[in-house]
Structures are given as C-alpha cells and as structure tokens.
Design an enzyme around this catalytic site. Structure first.
Site, short mmCIF file in Angstrom:
data_model
loop_
_atom_site.label_atom_id
_atom_site.label_comp_id
_atom_site.label_asym_id
_atom_site.label_seq_id
_atom_site.Cartn_x
_atom_site.Cartn_y
_atom_site.Cartn_z
CE LYS A 110 -3.47 -2.59 2.52
NZ LYS A 110 -2.79 -3.90 2.51
CD GLU A 132 -14.03 -13.83 -3.68
OE1 GLU A 132 -14.34 -13.93 -2.49
OE2 GLU A 132 -13.23 -12.98 -4.11
CG ASP A 185 -10.65 -15.88 1.86
OD1 ASP A 185 -9.69 -15.30 1.35
OD2 ASP A 185 -11.84 -15.68 1.53
C1 6MZ Z 1 -11.35 -11.03 -2.53
C2 6MZ Z 1 -10.20 -10.54 -0.59
C3 6MZ Z 1 -11.01 -11.44 0.14
O1 6MZ Z 1 -4.08 -7.44 1.36
O2 6MZ Z 1 -4.75 -5.72 3.04
N1 6MZ Z 1 -9.34 -9.98 0.26
N2 6MZ Z 1 -10.37 -10.34 -1.91
N3 6MZ Z 1 -12.16 -11.90 -1.89
C4 6MZ Z 1 -12.03 -12.12 -0.56
N4 6MZ Z 1 -12.93 -12.98 0.04
C5 6MZ Z 1 -13.63 -12.69 1.23
N5 6MZ Z 1 -10.59 -11.43 1.41
C6 6MZ Z 1 -9.55 -10.54 1.47
O3 6MZ Z 1 -5.70 -8.04 3.14
C7 6MZ Z 1 -7.02 -7.61 2.93
C8 6MZ Z 1 -7.33 -7.53 1.45
O4 6MZ Z 1 -7.36 -8.86 0.89
C9 6MZ Z 1 -8.34 -8.95 -0.13
C10 6MZ Z 1 -9.00 -7.58 -0.23
O5 6MZ Z 1 -8.37 -6.82 -1.24
C11 6MZ Z 1 -8.71 -6.97 1.15
O6 6MZ Z 1 -8.71 -5.56 1.14
P1 6MZ Z 1 -4.41 -7.16 2.78
O7 6MZ Z 1 -3.37 -7.68 3.73
#
Ligand code: 6MZ
Length: 365
Positions: A107, A230, A305
């Site tokens: 980020k 999804e 997840d």
């Molecule tokens: C899609 C997901 C997710 O990267 O900030 N994230 N993207 N589908 C999902 N299923 C529920 N779960 C998490 O971790 C958080 C980020 O991971 C992705 C999203 O972009 C979320 O903002 P980080 O460490």
C-alpha cells in the site's frame, strides 16, 4: 462430544499447509479492538461504533469489503503492519501450520510516509520479530539464508514454520499500480516474496486493467494465483481460465462449461469453506463444491482466506471437512500432504515438506 473434541485436537496436531491467507483478514480481534481503542482515544474514530463492527455482525461479501476499509484504517502504519504480521505468523504456527503463504496488498499511503516498498519492509520486519517459533524465509541455497531468522532467537529446537509472501494486486488499482506490484515482487524475490495474487472486491474493476501486469508476471516467471468466480462474472471467469494461472482461489460461481474446463486444466484450487458459505459463494457447507472437486480427484488445498474476519482457523477447516463430508483421518492427512505439491516455493523446500509429512504420517494415521 468426546469424539468431536478428539477430532478437533487431531486436526490441530495435523501438520498443515496454508496457501490462501490475506494478512489483514487474519488479524486477531483482540488486536483490532486494541488498535480501535487507541484511535478512538485520539479522536480519529468513534470506538463504540467500530467495536460492534469488529465483534461480528454480518459477513456478506459487500460487508467484508466495508470491513477491510476499516481494518486498513486501523492497521496501515509501519509499526502496526509489523505487529500484525508477527501475530498472524505466530497464530498459524500455534496450530501446526508448517508452511504458510501470506498474501498482502502493498500500500502507498502518503500521509503515513508509506510506499509499497516500505509497507513490504514492515511486513518482513514482522517476520523477523517472531519469537515464538522459528521462521524460515529463504531456500537454503539462496544468499539470504546465510543469516537465518533463527539467529535472532538463537534456539534451533523451536518449532519451525516456512513462510513465503505473495503480493496482492487489489482490483481497485490501475494498470500502472498493478505493474508496480509485480516489479516489487521481482525486486523482493530474495526476501521471501514468491508470487502474485489478484484479489479485492469482485464487483469492482475490469480484467483488462490487470492483464498487462499479470502477463508481465508470467513473463518474469513469477507464479500467480487469481481469485476466480466469487461472483458470476462470466466473461472474467472465462478469461481467467484462459490465462491459466498456477492456482485459483474460490471457484464458486462456475457454470457447467467452465467447471469442465477447470477440471480439464487441472489448476489447483484454494478451497475456503467458511469464507464461501459466509459470503454466499456456496449455499451451505453440505453443498459446497469441495465435494465435487474432491470426488473428481481435482488438485485442491484447504485454506482459511481471512481467519480473523471469519473466526476460523485452518484446523477448523479440516475439522469441517471431516464432520461435513465424512473424511477419515487418513484421508484428511492425505489432503494436507497433497497441498505440498501446490506450494509456490521451490523443489528443495517441497522435498523438506514431503519428508516432514512422511515422518509425521507414521504417528498420526
Ligand atoms: C477477494 C479478498 C477477500 O491485502 O490488506 N481480500 N479479496 N475476496 C475475498 N474474500 C472474502 N478477502 C480478502 O488483506 C485484505 C485484502 O485482501 C483482499 C482484499 O483486497 C482486502 O482488502 P491485505 O493484507
């Protein structure tokens, strides 16, 4: 009751491989509450409002992405990123995850003086500050392995966890930002970064935006995993299958034709039972597409997840498979062992993991 307890304990003792865990989705509730309290005290947020959200209301797909907005407000400064990384690794290690691929979105945040690079440095610092277990971040033949993490703790008798990092491209990002992430992954390949993930809110963004970055990663030989299906976005599902990444996450909303194609391509699938049921990607545990893929002997691995967001753990996911689909301990062990074949790490590490499972298998089955 006794049988359930015994099975749950066995699932914790089972060595496990975690291939789909988002860093910010895996943060402990207690840490989120503590961070929210600190920001509340500073007047940046209203703690009482945030508290209720953290302590689980709904977890529909749109709610998840609203929650991530909140999580990112709480966690996006360097020290906190370091802290949550350390805690997440410790939590996985405590339930016998022996190999962990953590994925996170690098980020930029000007207000915090944060760049994608400095964000990732904070993640790696977090890995280096883990004390409860020995974190092995490099292949033994790489230059960086000359200074193993264990030197920090010095205790080689500690439990060991192999950790590798995947850099996520967020679907909200531009093509240029996605390319930056791929280039960063390349730059950091000696520091434990081994792959690229495409994730984020599935109703946001266009496949064509990320494609140049994903193709660049492919040219560079960086393994790729993509969140697929999804939601029922037919064009994108088709394009993702045509792209043929090394692994796919979820694969919930595939139609018959896409399902057939997935099976013929034999792309390993990261199965996230609890997440899919909570977000509506699967109608129930009983009707989850795990059963179809498992019966078809399709390559797959069980994953969490977002263990924090969905209040689950990898041991719990194995337990759910046993209790829902009736798999025996030998079958669960095989499932955990098979996941070794789908890791993005190199052959040498795979060999170590295979040996580990051989050794432990004699005691556990
Ligand atoms: C899609 C997901 C997710 O990267 O900030 N994230 N993207 N589908 C999902 N299923 C529920 N779960 C998490 O971790 C958080 C980020 O991971 C992705 C999203 O972009 C979320 O903002 P980080 O460490």
């Amino acid at each position: 009751m006794e049988a359930e307890k015994e099975m749950r304990e066995w699932c914790v003792a089972l060595p496990k491989v975690e291939l789909h865990a988002h860093l910010n989705g895996s943060v402990r509730d207690s840490t989120l509450l503590e961070l929210a309290k600190q920001l509340g005290d500073k007047g940046d947020i209203v703690f009482e409002d945030v508290k209720d959200v953290i302590m689980k209301n709904g977890r529909s797909l749109p709610e998840c992405f609203r929650l991530f907005e909140l999580y990112h407000i709480l966690t996006t400064d360097h020290d906190t990123v370091t802290r949550i990384t350390k805690e997440v690794v410790e939590d996985f290690a405590m339930e016998n995850v022996v190999y962990l691929e953590i994925r996170t979105t690098p980020k930029n945040n000007e207000a915090k003086g944060m760049t994608k690079r400095s964000y990732m440095n904070a993640v790696i610092k977090g890995l280096k500050t883990v004390e409860a277990v020995e974190v092995v971040l490099f292949d033994s033949n790489s230059r960086a392995d000359k200074t193993p993490m264990s030197e920090l703790g010095g205790d080689t008798r500690k439990m060991k966890i192999y950790v590798r990092l995947l850099l996520s491209i967020d679907r909200r990002e531009t093509t240029l930002a996605a390319l930056d992430t791929v280039n960063l992954a390349m730059e950091m390949k000696d520091q434990g970064v081994i792959g690229i993930d495409l994730s984020g809110n599935p109703v946001v963004g266009e496949w064509e935006t990320y494609l140049p970055a994903l193709e660049h990663a492919k040219e560079l030989g960086i393994p790729i995993t993509i969140h697929c299906g999804e939601v029922a976005n037919r064009n994108e599902i088709r394009a993702v299958l045509d792209f043929c990444p090394q692994r796919l996450g979820h694969v919930c909303c595939l139609n018959d034709e896409e399902w057939k194609k997935l099976k013929s391509l034999m792309i390993p699938v990261e199965i996230c039972l609890t997440s899919n049921v909570m977000t509506g990607g699967a109608p129930s545990l009983e009707l989850h597409h795990f059963a179809d893929l498992y019966n078809a002997k399709h390559p797959l691995s069980l994953c969490t997840d977002d263990s924090g967001l969905f209040s689950t753990s990898l041991s719990n996911e194995y337990y759910l498979v046993a209790s829902t689909f009736g798999l025996s301990k030998a079958e669960l062990f095989q499932l955990a062992q098979d996941a070794v074949e789908f890791v993005f790490a190199g052959d040498e590490l795979k060999r170590s993991l295979r040996e580990l499972f051989e050794r432990v298998g004699k005691e556990l089955t």
